[in-house]
Design a protein around this motif. Structure first.
Motif, PDB file in Angstrom:
ATOM      1  N   PHE A 102     -49.700 -77.596  18.017  1.00  0.00           N
ATOM      2  CA  PHE A 102     -50.622 -76.466  18.026  1.00  0.00           C
ATOM      3  C   PHE A 102     -50.862 -75.987  19.448  1.00  0.00           C
ATOM      4  O   PHE A 102     -50.881 -76.761  20.392  1.00  0.00           O
ATOM      5  N   ALA A 103     -51.028 -74.659  19.587  1.00  0.00           N
ATOM      6  CA  ALA A 103     -51.293 -74.025  20.874  1.00  0.00           C
ATOM      7  C   ALA A 103     -52.661 -73.362  20.809  1.00  0.00           C
ATOM      8  O   ALA A 103     -52.967 -72.644  19.857  1.00  0.00           O
TER       9      ALA A 103
ATOM     10  N   THR B  19     -54.702 -65.663  23.688  1.00  0.00           N
ATOM     11  CA  THR B  19     -53.831 -64.558  24.066  1.00  0.00           C
ATOM     12  C   THR B  19     -52.499 -65.143  24.529  1.00  0.00           C
ATOM     13  O   THR B  19     -52.346 -66.364  24.628  1.00  0.00           O
ATOM     14  N   GLY B  20     -51.546 -64.265  24.826  1.00  0.00           N
ATOM     15  CA  GLY B  20     -50.278 -64.731  25.387  1.00  0.00           C
ATOM     16  C   GLY B  20     -49.295 -65.250  24.367  1.00  0.00           C
ATOM     17  O   GLY B  20     -48.412 -66.040  24.713  1.00  0.00           O
ATOM     18  N   TYR B  21     -49.389 -64.800  23.107  1.00  0.00           N
ATOM     19  CA  TYR B  21     -48.463 -65.337  22.108  1.00  0.00           C
ATOM     20  C   TYR B  21     -47.019 -64.939  22.395  1.00  0.00           C
ATOM     21  O   TYR B  21     -46.089 -65.688  22.068  1.00  0.00           O
TER      22      TYR B  21
ATOM     23  N   VAL C 251     -48.212 -73.888  15.737  1.00  0.00           N
ATOM     24  CA  VAL C 251     -49.382 -73.481  14.971  1.00  0.00           C
ATOM     25  C   VAL C 251     -50.361 -72.824  15.937  1.00  0.00           C
ATOM     26  O   VAL C 251     -50.790 -73.439  16.910  1.00  0.00           O
ATOM     27  N   MET C 252     -50.705 -71.569  15.685  1.00  0.00           N
ATOM     28  CA  MET C 252     -51.655 -70.863  16.544  1.00  0.00           C
ATOM     29  C   MET C 252     -53.081 -71.154  16.077  1.00  0.00           C
ATOM     30  O   MET C 252     -53.422 -70.884  14.922  1.00  0.00           O
ATOM     31  N   THR C 253     -53.898 -71.703  16.980  1.00  0.00           N
ATOM     32  CA  THR C 253     -55.274 -72.018  16.591  1.00  0.00           C
ATOM     33  C   THR C 253     -56.148 -70.766  16.539  1.00  0.00           C
ATOM     34  O   THR C 253     -57.137 -70.730  15.811  1.00  0.00           O
ATOM     35  N   ALA C 254     -55.809 -69.736  17.333  1.00  0.00           N
ATOM     36  CA  ALA C 254     -56.535 -68.465  17.244  1.00  0.00           C
ATOM     37  C   ALA C 254     -56.229 -67.858  15.874  1.00  0.00           C
ATOM     38  O   ALA C 254     -55.065 -67.769  15.469  1.00  0.00           O
TER      39      ALA C 254
END
Length: 402
Positions: A34-35, A39-41, A56-59
């Protein structure tokens, strides 16, 4: 417009999540990580260090600004798969050239949306990074689980040659030429040569398979090892190259994977973190100045300081005296190393990303430190009483970042 196909995500311990296909339809496998960046995807997706990882994006809301042609950190998307909760339906940026979903689809990146990413992240924090499969062509979780457990693991994987440039190339200095650097591309991000160029450095980017002769042929003032994917313990040729360079006294700067290989070259071990550090909000202490930096991270392995040696004490190596220069304040993980000979700095590295694309710019000074090193201005060690004291924490907590 047709509705997205149903999709399935299965972790190697059997935990299952259902959602909708996002990006390309099909099936993919990798290590689930997870990251934490909000921002910055786009920079995350194009970072070669994420090769063979399912991010996995936590945002919760991802894709708002679409994809542009200015911010990629490499020529392609490297993630093995992508997991988001609530993808943006419309891109809202004057720089956007395409939607995130279309970019994933065009490059064949299989993803899943509509997943409870908070529950998935909590599971990975408790159980650790593990193999995962995403499929929009399989409906049976047990069948997908069997294929997940047959897929490759990150431990023992030597991946740098898979992401490195095939041919050497040169990034010229911006303005007056001050130094020439040989940079080993283990998964280098585009912003790194740019930041070197801003400081008058001409960067010769070399393939991961480069030899010492290849390095010396550039007549370098310094050697740089980049970030990259894989298990540092499975890498040998680059470690031997670095040892030969240290024997010659060539100034060295390494980041991320380059920090782990520096540790190995000095005779230190490495180990796999429980779930790693990934994101752009990690606090790190620079023990040489006492300052705390907010930094960008992407690593699942770390350098192991020798058992029985306090973290604030040096260790002797064949190339000089090694010390821990940086520590992660969340969990005590070693985040930087320095090598001194006759009490003068001759080489150093950090575990995080000072090029910070995306991320904070607190660590940009490290490129200036590299310039000082190549210019013969490597600093003497500050007196011990002037260095911040650190209470060593058990390696059992490694990876337990907040």
């Amino acid at each position: 417009m047709s509705l997205p196909a149903p999709a399935l995500l299965v972790l190697e311990d059997g935990r299952t999540f259902r959602g909708e296909a996002y990006g390309a339809e099909g099936e993919t496998f990798g290590e689930a990580v997870f990251a934490t960046g909000m921002t910055g995807y786009q920079e995350t997706l194009t970072d070669p260090s994420y090769h063979r990882q399912v991010v996995v994006m936590t945002a919760p809301h991802v894709g708002n600004t679409g994809m542009n042609d200015e911010d990629p950190e490499s020529s392609r998307i490297w993630v093995a798969g992508y997991v988001v909760r609530d993808p943006a339906r419309v891109s809202s940026s004057w720089r956007s050239r395409r939607s995130l979903a279309s970019a994933l689809s065009e490059q064949g990146v299989v993803g899943i949306s509509g997943v409870d990413t908070r529950a998935l992240t909590r599971h990975l924090r408790e159980r650790g990074a593990m193999r995962v499969g995403i499929s929009s062509v399989e409906t049976d979780p047990d069948a997908l689980l069997a294929r997940v457990r047959e897929s490759g693991e990150m431990t023992g994987a030597d991946l740098s040659a898979e992401v490195s440039t095939a041919e050497a190339y040169v990034v010229p200095s911006a303005g007056e030429l001050r130094f020439r650097v040989a940079a080993l591309d283990l998964g280098i991000k585009a912003n790194t040569p740019r930041m070197l160029a801003e400081r008058g450095i001409e960067t010769h980017v070399l393939p991961a398979t480069a030899t010492l002769d290849d390095v010396l042929a550039t007549t370098p003032d310094g050697l740089f090892f980049s970030n990259g994917p894989g298990d540092p313990a499975a890498t040998t040729a680059q470690v031997e190259l670095l040892r030969a360079a240290l024997e010659r006294g060539l100034p060295y700067f390494g980041i991320c994977f380059g920090n782990q290989l520096f540790g190995r070259a000095l005779g230190l071990g490495t180990y796999k973190l429980v779930y790693g550090h990934r994101g752009i909000n990690q606090p790190v202490l620079d023990r040489t100045t006492g300052k705390v930096e907010v930094t960008a991270h992407n690593h699942g392995f770390a350098v192991a300081w020798p058992d029985g040696v306090p973290i604030d004490e040096p260790v002797s190596t064949p190339y000089g005296e090694a010390t821990v220069s940086h520590l992660c304040l969340n969990d005590g993980v070693v985040e930087g190393l320095e090598l001194r000979r006759d009490d003068r700095l001759v080489a150093f590295s950090v575990q995080y990303h000072p090029e910070a694309a995306a991320g904070p710019h607190d660590a940009a000074y490290l490129f200036d430190r590299f310039c000082d090193l190549m210019g013969g201005l490597g600093s003497a060690r500050p007196p011990k009483e002037a260095r911040p004291s650190v209470v060593e924490r058990s390696r059992d907590h490694a990876g337990e970042d907040a």
